[in-house]
Design a protein around this motif. Structure first.
Motif, PDB file in Angstrom:
ATOM      1  N   GLN A 195       0.823  -1.215   0.000  1.00 56.86           N
ATOM      2  CA  GLN A 195       0.000   0.000   0.000  1.00 56.86           C
ATOM      3  C   GLN A 195       0.856   1.264   0.000  1.00 56.86           C
ATOM      4  N   LEU A 196       2.038   1.172   0.633  1.00 59.37           N
ATOM      5  CA  LEU A 196       2.921   2.328   0.750  1.00 59.37           C
ATOM      6  C   LEU A 196       3.919   2.423  -0.394  1.00 59.37           C
ATOM      7  N   GLY A 197       3.942   1.426  -1.273  1.00 59.57           N
ATOM      8  CA  GLY A 197       4.853   1.453  -2.404  1.00 59.57           C
ATOM      9  C   GLY A 197       6.296   1.160  -2.047  1.00 59.57           C
ATOM     10  N   VAL A 198       6.513   0.261  -1.101  1.00 58.95           N
ATOM     11  CA  VAL A 198       7.868  -0.097  -0.688  1.00 58.95           C
ATOM     12  C   VAL A 198       8.638  -0.705  -1.871  1.00 58.95           C
ATOM     13  N   ARG A 199       9.890  -0.307  -2.032  1.00 59.77           N
ATOM     14  CA  ARG A 199      10.731  -0.813  -3.116  1.00 59.77           C
ATOM     15  C   ARG A 199      10.930  -2.326  -3.016  1.00 59.77           C
ATOM     16  N   LYS A 200      11.339  -2.775  -1.870  1.00 56.98           N
ATOM     17  CA  LYS A 200      11.557  -4.201  -1.617  1.00 56.98           C
ATOM     18  C   LYS A 200      11.530  -4.413  -0.116  1.00 56.98           C
ATOM     19  N   ILE A 201      10.744  -5.379   0.333  1.00 55.85           N
ATOM     20  CA  ILE A 201      10.713  -5.710   1.756  1.00 55.85           C
ATOM     21  C   ILE A 201      10.984  -7.199   1.905  1.00 55.85           C
ATOM     22  N   GLU A 202      11.857  -7.552   2.845  1.00 56.97           N
ATOM     23  CA  GLU A 202      12.166  -8.950   3.122  1.00 56.97           C
ATOM     24  C   GLU A 202      12.120  -9.184   4.624  1.00 56.97           C
ATOM     25  N   PHE A 203      11.888 -10.454   4.985  1.00 59.18           N
ATOM     26  CA  PHE A 203      11.673 -10.824   6.382  1.00 59.18           C
ATOM     27  C   PHE A 203      12.692 -11.867   6.820  1.00 59.18           C
ATOM     28  N   SER A 204      13.278 -11.625   7.977  1.00 55.32           N
ATOM     29  CA  SER A 204      14.217 -12.563   8.596  1.00 55.32           C
ATOM     30  C   SER A 204      13.614 -13.034   9.915  1.00 55.32           C
ATOM     31  N   VAL A 205      13.375 -14.342  10.026  1.00 55.24           N
ATOM     32  CA  VAL A 205      12.686 -14.881  11.193  1.00 55.24           C
ATOM     33  C   VAL A 205      13.611 -15.825  11.966  1.00 55.24           C
ATOM     34  N   ASP A 206      13.761 -15.540  13.238  1.00 54.02           N
ATOM     35  CA  ASP A 206      14.549 -16.367  14.160  1.00 54.02           C
ATOM     36  C   ASP A 206      13.662 -17.508  14.661  1.00 54.02           C
ATOM     37  N   CYS A 207      13.999 -18.730  14.254  1.00 54.32           N
ATOM     38  CA  CYS A 207      13.213 -19.910  14.647  1.00 54.32           C
ATOM     39  C   CYS A 207      13.931 -20.762  15.691  1.00 54.32           C
ATOM     40  N   VAL A 208      14.980 -20.211  16.304  1.00 51.10           N
ATOM     41  CA  VAL A 208      15.793 -21.008  17.226  1.00 51.10           C
ATOM     42  C   VAL A 208      14.969 -21.522  18.408  1.00 51.10           C
ATOM     43  N   ALA A 209      14.150 -20.660  19.004  1.00 51.32           N
ATOM     44  CA  ALA A 209      13.341 -21.076  20.155  1.00 51.32           C
ATOM     45  C   ALA A 209      12.017 -21.713  19.736  1.00 51.32           C
ATOM     46  N   TYR A 210      11.747 -21.707  18.443  1.00 49.72           N
ATOM     47  CA  TYR A 210      10.494 -22.248  17.891  1.00 49.72           C
ATOM     48  C   TYR A 210      10.657 -23.690  17.420  1.00 49.72           C
ATOM     49  N   ALA A 211      11.763 -23.961  16.728  1.00 46.43           N
ATOM     50  CA  ALA A 211      11.938 -25.242  16.046  1.00 46.43           C
ATOM     51  C   ALA A 211      11.895 -26.473  16.956  1.00 46.43           C
ATOM     52  N   PRO A 212      12.286 -26.386  18.235  1.00 42.47           N
ATOM     53  CA  PRO A 212      12.152 -27.585  19.078  1.00 42.47           C
ATOM     54  C   PRO A 212      10.703 -27.931  19.414  1.00 42.47           C
ATOM     55  N   HIS A 213       9.783 -26.978  19.210  1.00 46.22           N
ATOM     56  CA  HIS A 213       8.418 -27.134  19.714  1.00 46.22           C
ATOM     57  C   HIS A 213       7.336 -27.155  18.644  1.00 46.22           C
ATOM     58  N   ARG A 214       7.585 -26.521  17.524  1.00 40.14           N
ATOM     59  CA  ARG A 214       6.589 -26.433  16.463  1.00 40.14           C
ATOM     60  C   ARG A 214       7.281 -26.628  15.118  1.00 40.14           C
ATOM     61  N   GLN A 215       6.492 -27.003  14.116  1.00 41.56           N
ATOM     62  CA  GLN A 215       7.039 -27.265  12.796  1.00 41.56           C
ATOM     63  C   GLN A 215       7.194 -25.965  12.003  1.00 41.56           C
ATOM     64  N   VAL A 216       8.380 -25.712  11.544  1.00 46.61           N
ATOM     65  CA  VAL A 216       8.659 -24.550  10.713  1.00 46.61           C
ATOM     66  C   VAL A 216       8.090 -24.794   9.313  1.00 46.61           C
ATOM     67  N   ASP A 217       7.568 -23.739   8.682  1.00 46.56           N
ATOM     68  CA  ASP A 217       7.047 -23.880   7.318  1.00 46.56           C
ATOM     69  C   ASP A 217       7.295 -22.583   6.556  1.00 46.56           C
ATOM     70  N   VAL A 218       8.490 -22.462   5.993  1.00 50.66           N
ATOM     71  CA  VAL A 218       8.880 -21.202   5.362  1.00 50.66           C
ATOM     72  C   VAL A 218       8.036 -20.897   4.127  1.00 50.66           C
ATOM     73  N   GLN A 219       7.573 -21.930   3.436  1.00 45.73           N
ATOM     74  CA  GLN A 219       6.757 -21.677   2.245  1.00 45.73           C
ATOM     75  C   GLN A 219       5.376 -21.146   2.632  1.00 45.73           C
ATOM     76  N   ASP A 220       4.777 -21.756   3.632  1.00 43.93           N
ATOM     77  CA  ASP A 220       3.468 -21.284   4.078  1.00 43.93           C
ATOM     78  C   ASP A 220       3.565 -19.891   4.680  1.00 43.93           C
ATOM     79  N   TRP A 221       4.654 -19.620   5.376  1.00 46.04           N
ATOM     80  CA  TRP A 221       4.837 -18.320   6.012  1.00 46.04           C
ATOM     81  C   TRP A 221       5.133 -17.209   5.005  1.00 46.04           C
ATOM     82  N   ASP A 222       5.652 -17.566   3.809  1.00 46.02           N
ATOM     83  CA  ASP A 222       6.066 -16.576   2.812  1.00 46.02           C
ATOM     84  C   ASP A 222       7.215 -15.736   3.344  1.00 46.02           C
ATOM     85  N   VAL A 223       8.190 -16.418   3.957  1.00 45.46           N
ATOM     86  CA  VAL A 223       9.323 -15.733   4.565  1.00 45.46           C
ATOM     87  C   VAL A 223      10.534 -15.825   3.632  1.00 45.46           C
ATOM     88  N   ASP A 224      11.421 -14.843   3.737  1.00 39.82           N
ATOM     89  CA  ASP A 224      12.596 -14.789   2.872  1.00 39.82           C
ATOM     90  C   ASP A 224      13.807 -15.474   3.496  1.00 39.82           C
TER      91      ASP A 224
END
Length: 417
Positions: A195-224
């Protein structure tokens, strides 16, 4: 028929000593079959990769299989999107340096106050380039507990501007135990950016405390970009970074030797080879996880683990709630699908180190105190706590038992008497 935690516990020799490992957010125990793979690699296929002789060919195959296994844990589209490094901090630092040339001088980075692994590299990048840093801070969710903090999407969206380039956040807090709705966060932020016309936006997600407990899914999340550490997911001390194919092709510069033809694969973010035996061992994590349920799938294992961990969490959290307001839980004081069994708390009038000392003196239970590298989060707690004393943290995983939680509670009863 053995229960889920019993099946898991049988695969960790360290648990047979009777010691209660309750510092798993700092590092889990290593499954026997993972250690066996490391041992086997070093004794039988310890050769440099890429040669034509038989041992090197087998070593090359084994290391390549490690990337396939990591890709499965991320649900990445290809093992070419996987990078290995000594730690998640190192992987994100390398990522930030590789992205530096694709960020304009007036662009902005949004970070949280969580673990420095996915915060510090971006702050250093901003300092090198003179970029603006914005902070997505958590808010209290319980009016009676100022430490009941959680990130809220509504606090992130006003931080997105036409200049936003990177949004770095955690999938699960290593202090609060809160599980962040990653997919919803990214979708909302991408919409605002468009909506704001951003040139390029990317996301970096720390899954270190997540991965032992839940299943990571980078495709479903649409994360870079996403990262986790195998040594917190029942494996060896090595980290895996996911970098989306399009980002590898269009955003990051290679960190490797100039003559290597790796411009379109994850290896371009790997300035040196990983410990080959560790990568081979890490592939055993998938084998271990799939062995825990009859269907042999990651979906089934993570579902069973989450259910068991919620039982563990509620047992401990229920006890701590019974001692409020003297005891204040950091994060949500109730178990549930959006909470990991990483439980931090403060005892009013008692130093965190003194609480932990009582556990240390038993010689049979391991927990810790401190800021756990979420320095800013703990430093910004209000009411203020001594940053060098921090919080008490009891962090569990699916191989912990109810009996172990009861032993922890018995010690806490003495502390709080």
């Amino acid at each position: 028929m053995s229960s889920f935690p019993d099946v898991a516990r049988a695969q960790f020799p360290a648990l047979k000593t009777g010691f209660v490992f309750a510092d798993s957010a700092g590092g889990s125990q290593c499954a026997q079959l993972v250690a066996d793979r490391i041992y086997d690699y070093l004794l039988n296929t310890n050769a440099q990769l890429g040669a034509d002789y038989a041992t090197s060919a087998e070593s090359t195959r084994r290391v390549a299989a490690g990337a396939v296994a990591a890709a499965e844990l991320f649900n990445a589209a290809s093992p070419d999107e996987i990078v290995f490094g000594a730690s998640s901090t190192l992987n994100v630092e390398n990522l930030a340096r590789a992205l530096e040339g694709d960020i304009l001088a007036d662009e902005e980075i949004v970070v949280t106050s969580e673990h420095e692994a996915n915060v510090g590299p971006w702050k250093k990048l901003a300092a090198r380039r003179g970029l603006s840093i914005k902070h997505w801070r958590p808010r209290a969710t319980d009016p009676y507990n100022p430490y009941s903090l959680a990130l809220d999407i509504e606090d992130l969206l006003p931080l997105i501007s036409a200049k936003t380039r990177i949004v770095a956040f955690t999938a699960c807090s290593n202090i609060l135990g809160s599980i962040v709705p990653v997919k919803a966060v990214i979708a909302a932020a991408r919409l605002r950016a468009a909506q704001l016309g951003v040139r390029k936006i990317e996301f970096s997600v720390d899954c270190v405390a997540y991965a032992p407990h839940r299943q990571v899914d980078v495709q479903d999340w649409d994360v870079d970009y996403a990262v986790f550490s195998f040594y917190k997911v029942f494996g060896p001390h090595v980290s895996a970074l996911y970098a989306r194919d399009v980002a590898l092709r269009t955003s990051v510069a290679p960190l490797t030797h100039h003559f290597l033809r790796v411009d379109t694969i994850g290896y371009k973010l790997q300035p040196g080879g990983p410990g080959y035996e560790l990568v081979h061992g890490a592939a055993g994590v998938n084998v271990y996880l799939k062995s825990l349920t009859p269907t042999g799938t990651l979906d089934a294992t993570f579902a069973a683990a989450a259910e068991h961990e919620q039982t563990l969490s509620e047992r401990l959290l229920g006890f701590l709630r019974g001692h409020a307001p003297r005891v204040l839980v950091a994060g949500d004081a109730h178990a549930g699908p959006s909470r990991a069994p990483t439980i931090s708390f403060i005892v009013k009038g008692t130093r965190s180190r003194d609480v932990v000392r009582v556990f240390d003196e038993t010689g049979t239970i391991g927990i810790r105190y401190g800021h756990f590298y979420a320095y800013s989060l703990v430093d910004e707690l209000d009411p203020k706590v001594d940053i060098d004393d921090g919080v008490v943290r009891i962090s569990l995983v699916h191989y912990n038992s109810i009996e172990e939680v009861d032993r922890i509670i018995d010690v806490l009863k003495g502390v709080l008497a």
